[in-house]
Design an enzyme around this catalytic site. Sequence first.
Site, PDB file in Angstrom:
ATOM      1  N   SER A 128       0.831  -1.206   0.000  1.00 43.21           N
ATOM      2  CA  SER A 128       0.000   0.000   0.000  1.00 43.21           C
ATOM      3  C   SER A 128       0.858   1.245   0.000  1.00 43.21           C
ATOM      4  CB  SER A 128      -0.924   0.035   1.215  1.00 43.21           C
ATOM      5  OG  SER A 128      -1.666   1.244   1.200  1.00 43.21           O
ATOM      6  N   LYS A 183      -4.373  -6.716   3.364  1.00 41.33           N
ATOM      7  CA  LYS A 183      -4.346  -5.579   2.438  1.00 41.33           C
ATOM      8  C   LYS A 183      -5.759  -5.220   1.994  1.00 41.33           C
ATOM      9  CE  LYS A 183      -3.406  -2.397  -0.474  1.00 41.33           C
ATOM     10  NZ  LYS A 183      -3.331  -2.457  -1.898  1.00 41.33           N
ATOM     11  N   HIS A 186      -7.432  -3.433   4.771  1.00 44.57           N
ATOM     12  CA  HIS A 186      -6.851  -2.076   4.780  1.00 44.57           C
ATOM     13  C   HIS A 186      -7.634  -1.189   3.811  1.00 44.57           C
ATOM     14  CE1 HIS A 186      -4.452   0.919   2.634  1.00 44.57           C
ATOM     15  NE2 HIS A 186      -3.817   1.143   3.759  1.00 44.57           N
ATOM     16  N   ASN A 187      -7.854  -1.680   2.610  1.00 42.68           N
ATOM     17  CA  ASN A 187      -8.569  -0.886   1.614  1.00 42.68           C
ATOM     18  C   ASN A 187     -10.019  -0.649   2.020  1.00 42.68           C
ATOM     19  OD1 ASN A 187      -6.137  -1.290   0.285  1.00 42.68           O
ATOM     20  ND2 ASN A 187      -7.094  -1.457  -1.718  1.00 42.68           N
ATOM     21  N   GLU A 190     -10.000   2.011   4.439  1.00 39.98           N
ATOM     22  CA  GLU A 190      -9.726   3.254   3.691  1.00 39.98           C
ATOM     23  C   GLU A 190     -11.033   3.816   3.098  1.00 39.98           C
ATOM     24  OE1 GLU A 190      -6.534   2.765   0.738  1.00 39.98           O
ATOM     25  OE2 GLU A 190      -7.867   3.708  -0.717  1.00 39.98           O
TER      26      GLU A 190
HETATM   27  P1  NDP Z   1      -1.030  -2.419 -14.023  1.00 39.95           P
HETATM   28  O1  NDP Z   1      -1.972  -3.015 -13.079  1.00 39.95           O
HETATM   29  O2  NDP Z   1      -1.519  -1.392 -14.981  1.00 39.95           O
HETATM   30  O3  NDP Z   1      -0.338  -3.619 -14.857  1.00 39.95           O
HETATM   31  C1  NDP Z   1       0.546  -3.378 -15.922  1.00 39.95           C
HETATM   32  C2  NDP Z   1       1.674  -4.378 -15.924  1.00 39.95           C
HETATM   33  O4  NDP Z   1       1.159  -5.718 -16.031  1.00 39.95           O
HETATM   34  C3  NDP Z   1       2.599  -4.173 -17.099  1.00 39.95           C
HETATM   35  O5  NDP Z   1       3.913  -4.424 -16.683  1.00 39.95           O
HETATM   36  C4  NDP Z   1       2.116  -5.207 -18.077  1.00 39.95           C
HETATM   37  O6  NDP Z   1       3.073  -5.600 -19.011  1.00 39.95           O
HETATM   38  C5  NDP Z   1       1.811  -6.347 -17.145  1.00 39.95           C
HETATM   39  N1  NDP Z   1       0.933  -7.360 -17.725  1.00 39.95           N
HETATM   40  C6  NDP Z   1      -0.388  -7.246 -17.988  1.00 39.95           C
HETATM   41  N2  NDP Z   1      -0.855  -8.402 -18.516  1.00 39.95           N
HETATM   42  C7  NDP Z   1       0.191  -9.255 -18.579  1.00 39.95           C
HETATM   43  C8  NDP Z   1       0.325 -10.598 -19.008  1.00 39.95           C
HETATM   44  N3  NDP Z   1      -0.713 -11.289 -19.463  1.00 39.95           N
HETATM   45  N4  NDP Z   1       1.563 -11.161 -18.941  1.00 39.95           N
HETATM   46  C9  NDP Z   1       2.611 -10.468 -18.457  1.00 39.95           C
HETATM   47  N5  NDP Z   1       2.526  -9.205 -18.013  1.00 39.95           N
HETATM   48  C10 NDP Z   1       1.336  -8.595 -18.089  1.00 39.95           C
HETATM   49  O7  NDP Z   1       0.257  -1.807 -13.278  1.00 39.95           O
HETATM   50  P2  NDP Z   1       0.419  -1.079 -11.860  1.00 39.95           P
HETATM   51  O8  NDP Z   1       1.872  -0.799 -11.763  1.00 39.95           O
HETATM   52  O9  NDP Z   1      -0.548   0.033 -11.677  1.00 39.95           O
HETATM   53  O10 NDP Z   1       0.041  -2.195 -10.803  1.00 39.95           O
HETATM   54  C11 NDP Z   1       0.738  -3.432 -10.693  1.00 39.95           C
HETATM   55  C12 NDP Z   1       0.062  -4.275  -9.636  1.00 39.95           C
HETATM   56  O11 NDP Z   1       0.161  -3.609  -8.380  1.00 39.95           O
HETATM   57  C13 NDP Z   1      -1.433  -4.499  -9.879  1.00 39.95           C
HETATM   58  O12 NDP Z   1      -1.783  -5.785  -9.454  1.00 39.95           O
HETATM   59  C14 NDP Z   1      -2.082  -3.453  -8.999  1.00 39.95           C
HETATM   60  O13 NDP Z   1      -3.392  -3.830  -8.620  1.00 39.95           O
HETATM   61  C15 NDP Z   1      -1.132  -3.447  -7.818  1.00 39.95           C
HETATM   62  N6  NDP Z   1      -1.130  -2.224  -7.033  1.00 39.95           N
HETATM   63  C16 NDP Z   1      -1.255  -0.998  -7.616  1.00 39.95           C
HETATM   64  C17 NDP Z   1      -1.253   0.157  -6.854  1.00 39.95           C
HETATM   65  C18 NDP Z   1      -1.357   1.475  -7.523  1.00 39.95           C
HETATM   66  O14 NDP Z   1      -1.450   2.482  -6.790  1.00 39.95           O
HETATM   67  N7  NDP Z   1      -1.322   1.560  -8.840  1.00 39.95           N
HETATM   68  C19 NDP Z   1      -1.108   0.103  -5.397  1.00 39.95           C
HETATM   69  C20 NDP Z   1      -0.883  -1.214  -4.884  1.00 39.95           C
HETATM   70  C21 NDP Z   1      -0.937  -2.327  -5.674  1.00 39.95           C
HETATM   71  P3  NDP Z   1       3.181  -4.835 -20.436  1.00 39.95           P
HETATM   72  O15 NDP Z   1       4.041  -3.635 -20.190  1.00 39.95           O
HETATM   73  O16 NDP Z   1       3.874  -5.838 -21.325  1.00 39.95           O
HETATM   74  O17 NDP Z   1       1.808  -4.505 -20.887  1.00 39.95           O
END
Ligand code: NDP
Length: 477
Positions: A128, A183, A186-187, A190
Amino acid sequence: STAQIGVTGLAVMGRNLARNFARNGYAVAVHNRTPARTRALVEEFGGEGEFVACESAKEFVAALERPRRLVVMVKAGEPTDAVIQEFAPLLEPGDMIIDGGNAHFADTRRRERELREQGIHFVGMGVSGGEEGALNGPSIMPGGPKESYDSLGPMLEKISAKAADGSPCVSHVGPDGAGHFVKMVHNGIEYADMQLIGEAYQLLRDVAGYSPAQIAEIFRTWNQGRLDSYLIEITAEVLSHVDAETGKPFVDVVVDQAEQKGTGRWTVQIALDLGVPVSGIAEAVFARSLSGHAALREASRGLAGPTAKALSESEARAFADRVEQALYASKIVSYTQGFHEIDAARDEYGWDIDLGAVSALWRGGCIIRAAFLDRIRSAYDTRPDLPSLLSDATFAQEIADAQDDWREVLIAATREGVPTPGFAAALAYYDALRAERLPAALTQGQRDYFGAHTYRRVDRDGSFHTLWGGDRSEVSA
Ligand code: NDP
């Protein structure tokens, strides 16, 4: 093999987490499905530490020292399974896959079970703090096998947020899905916190007649006291912001329809399954859904409401103090409900989660970070078997001191027609818990009447049924 840790999935979260590891002196192998992201990371931030850019899965796995620590930061759901399927065959017993995405804890339980057969340690890790936290220090909630924490924990402790007393905001939460569960809650908390703050704002605006800028000042004052928290702090920032284009308060130019990604809803869905009343969190989720029903709201705009009564300046000031009391008391209740849900999961899944430790790791880095969490921690440290936070003498006393104002605020809200589902649900929960008798006895009577569902008696053991359609005598069931 030179890297101590690897990160695959280099969107905002993964990229920042990888940089955080590197800045803390770890050699980090980085990988992404689309290699352009990997190259961009190294080009832009290569100077921050030691990165090993890997194009293929094989290269990535080969770059990691053993036991391998492989952090997955991809989209939750199917993408996470796809990545696990790609990497698991390349790993050896003792290696770790650490899922830092927002996985549903049931998926984490399944993945842990499947990978355990292969001897791979699967760590479902709640993170988080958003983008900023990932880079500068998130609150981290790792689950999975305890022994994985021996090797992973010290690294996480280094990159995590630190509480005011300097302790890292990370600890092993419990086995398999425990980290993602915590987690999720937590949300949920929130959501409830944000809803309560929203209600306080609306009351200060519609009942007390304050402007957003004045309310920002009130929140700033509150932030100096027991409500000191990240969410109160950013509320003051948002409320004092003025839209550059129109010169209006920013909050007045934003469409009033709240969106959600789903973790709040999960918290409520699971609570329903576990039979835990998280009414504050549920009201927060419902309030967001209601806000989004634009057509329904439009069609209802003509419905009758009360005539507003203006408060004098001194009345408004006194009312603001009362709202602080109501907000604080309601906040205690929503944390009480959230911790109850974690407690119920401990029983359901056999998790040895330490509730005091959970409150400790939320003290920094995460969205609900607050001075208040120190108090929750000491409540559980004093009495680890506390039946509920409301049983803690300090919290009970604070609510006792707040309750008159809390009730007055709800009376004013009702009189003026300001919706306060969060405050109201919290007070109803409090009053229900402390009630000598609940109308549940009547419910049982009704159930027995129409469905012969039976009831228990207050004065002797057993189950009974009254012959409602006959002579109304009672029989043992
Ligand atoms: P996203 O959730 O937007 O995911 C994008 C990433 O996932 C890219 O690296 C993408 O690769 C990859 N991806 C998607 N599909 C596939 C697949 N089939 N095979 C391999 N790779 C894949 O990115 P975030 O950084 O926002 O979040 C990452 C994780 O962290 C998520 O699970 C999210 O829920 C969690 N999270 C996010 C928070 C936030 O504030 N954003 C906070 C806490 C947790 P490519 O570049 O090749 O498309």
